[in-house]
Scaffold this active site. Structure first.
Site, PDB file in Angstrom:
ATOM      1  N   CYS A   7       0.849  -1.201   0.000  1.00 27.34           N
ATOM      2  CA  CYS A   7       0.000   0.000   0.000  1.00 27.34           C
ATOM      3  C   CYS A   7       0.881   1.247   0.000  1.00 27.34           C
ATOM      4  CB  CYS A   7      -0.928   0.020   1.210  1.00 27.34           C
ATOM      5  SG  CYS A   7      -2.368  -1.057   1.039  1.00 27.34           S
ATOM      6  N   ASP A  30      10.817  -6.724  -8.159  1.00 31.72           N
ATOM      7  CA  ASP A  30      11.016  -7.280  -6.820  1.00 31.72           C
ATOM      8  C   ASP A  30      12.375  -6.823  -6.295  1.00 31.72           C
ATOM      9  OD1 ASP A  30       9.709 -10.009  -5.242  1.00 31.72           O
ATOM     10  OD2 ASP A  30      11.703  -9.309  -4.662  1.00 31.72           O
ATOM     11  N   HIS A  46      -6.223  -2.861  -1.287  1.00 29.72           N
ATOM     12  CA  HIS A  46      -5.634  -3.790  -0.322  1.00 29.72           C
ATOM     13  C   HIS A  46      -6.539  -5.000  -0.118  1.00 29.72           C
ATOM     14  CE1 HIS A  46      -3.135  -5.098   3.066  1.00 29.72           C
ATOM     15  NE2 HIS A  46      -4.281  -5.568   3.524  1.00 29.72           N
ATOM     16  N   GLY A  91       4.058 -19.662   1.527  1.00 33.62           N
ATOM     17  CA  GLY A  91       5.214 -18.841   1.174  1.00 33.62           C
ATOM     18  C   GLY A  91       4.918 -17.355   1.038  1.00 33.62           C
ATOM     19  N   HIS A  96      -0.470  -8.566   1.124  1.00 31.51           N
ATOM     20  CA  HIS A  96      -1.230  -7.756   0.148  1.00 31.51           C
ATOM     21  C   HIS A  96      -1.100  -8.531  -1.158  1.00 31.51           C
ATOM     22  CE1 HIS A  96      -2.213  -3.534  -1.622  1.00 31.51           C
ATOM     23  NE2 HIS A  96      -2.232  -4.402  -2.627  1.00 31.51           N
ATOM     24  N   HIS A  98      -0.553 -10.310  -4.498  1.00 32.88           N
ATOM     25  CA  HIS A  98       0.356  -9.955  -5.601  1.00 32.88           C
ATOM     26  C   HIS A  98       0.684 -11.181  -6.433  1.00 32.88           C
ATOM     27  CE1 HIS A  98       2.707 -10.975  -2.026  1.00 32.88           C
ATOM     28  NE2 HIS A  98       3.620 -11.469  -2.849  1.00 32.88           N
TER      29      HIS A  98
HETATM   30  P1  5GP Z   1       5.629 -13.257  -1.157  1.00 25.03           P
HETATM   31  O1  5GP Z   1       6.606 -14.141  -0.463  1.00 25.03           O
HETATM   32  O2  5GP Z   1       4.761 -12.505  -0.164  1.00 25.03           O
HETATM   33  O3  5GP Z   1       4.831 -13.929  -2.221  1.00 25.03           O
HETATM   34  O4  5GP Z   1       6.491 -12.187  -1.946  1.00 25.03           O
HETATM   35  C1  5GP Z   1       6.847 -10.946  -1.420  1.00 25.03           C
HETATM   36  C2  5GP Z   1       7.901 -10.368  -2.326  1.00 25.03           C
HETATM   37  O5  5GP Z   1       8.016  -8.991  -2.058  1.00 25.03           O
HETATM   38  C3  5GP Z   1       9.296 -10.987  -2.118  1.00 25.03           C
HETATM   39  O6  5GP Z   1       9.749 -11.570  -3.330  1.00 25.03           O
HETATM   40  C4  5GP Z   1      10.152  -9.790  -1.686  1.00 25.03           C
HETATM   41  O7  5GP Z   1      11.451  -9.827  -2.231  1.00 25.03           O
HETATM   42  C5  5GP Z   1       9.350  -8.611  -2.180  1.00 25.03           C
HETATM   43  N1  5GP Z   1       9.490  -7.399  -1.395  1.00 25.03           N
HETATM   44  C6  5GP Z   1       9.403  -7.285  -0.044  1.00 25.03           C
HETATM   45  N2  5GP Z   1       9.545  -6.004   0.336  1.00 25.03           N
HETATM   46  C7  5GP Z   1       9.715  -5.285  -0.803  1.00 25.03           C
HETATM   47  C8  5GP Z   1       9.909  -3.882  -1.051  1.00 25.03           C
HETATM   48  O8  5GP Z   1       9.962  -3.031  -0.158  1.00 25.03           O
HETATM   49  N3  5GP Z   1      10.054  -3.509  -2.356  1.00 25.03           N
HETATM   50  C9  5GP Z   1       9.994  -4.405  -3.387  1.00 25.03           C
HETATM   51  N4  5GP Z   1      10.158  -3.915  -4.618  1.00 25.03           N
HETATM   52  N5  5GP Z   1       9.811  -5.735  -3.174  1.00 25.03           N
HETATM   53  C10 5GP Z   1       9.670  -6.154  -1.905  1.00 25.03           C
HETATM   54 ZN    ZN Z   2      -1.828  -3.260   1.252  1.00 28.39          ZN
END
Ligand code: 5GP
Ligand code: ZN
Length: 103
Positions: A7, A30, A46, A91, A96, A98
């Site tokens: 967000c 990422d 969100h 995982g 949020h 994505h």
């Molecule tokens: P999840 O594990 O929730 O599916 O993926 C979260 C992703 O968000 C991870 O691949 C992580 O590297 C990425 N991520 C976490 N914090 C940030 C951030 O502040 N900026 C960006 N660009 N990616 C982020």
């Molecule tokens: Zn959010």
């Protein structure tokens, strides 16, 4: 969600390397890429996870996939993976919704 990192990125409060944006969706690189191309495609609304989706969200989900397709075409990706992690056991670290676009 005041403490949600995606967000904050959506609102521009945290910087990101943006690759796509329209009124409903934002996409950015990422921060810790697991592939040469690793883009996160994120609805601006969100929603915590797939577990929290409602019927009213179905158009937004369509927009999410169409944005991923558009980005892949623009980057001329021949093949790619679209991954959605659901819940901590699935995982998911950022609560949020994505889509990971990996290639
Ligand atoms: P999840 O594990 O929730 O599916 O993926 C979260 C992703 O968000 C991870 O691949 C992580 O590297 C990425 N991520 C976490 N914090 C940030 C951030 O502040 N900026 C960006 N660009 N990616 C982020
Ligand atoms: Zn959010």
């Amino acid at each position: 969600m005041d403490d949600c990192i995606f967000c904050k990125i959506t609102k521009g409060e945290i910087p990101s390397a943006k690759v796509f944006e329209d009124d409903k969706i934002i996409a950015f690189n990422d921060i810790n890429p697991k592939a040469r191309v690793h883009i996160l495609v994120v609805p601006k609304k969100h929603i915590e996870s797939v577990k929290h989706l409602e019927r009213a969200d179905k158009e937004m989900i369509g927009e999410l996939f169409l944005a991923a397709k558009k980005i892949a075409e623009e980057k001329n990706l021949q093949g790619y993976k679209l991954v959605i992690n659901v819940g901590r056991e699935g995982g998911q670290l950022v609560d949020h919704l994505h889509l990971h676009l990996l290639s």
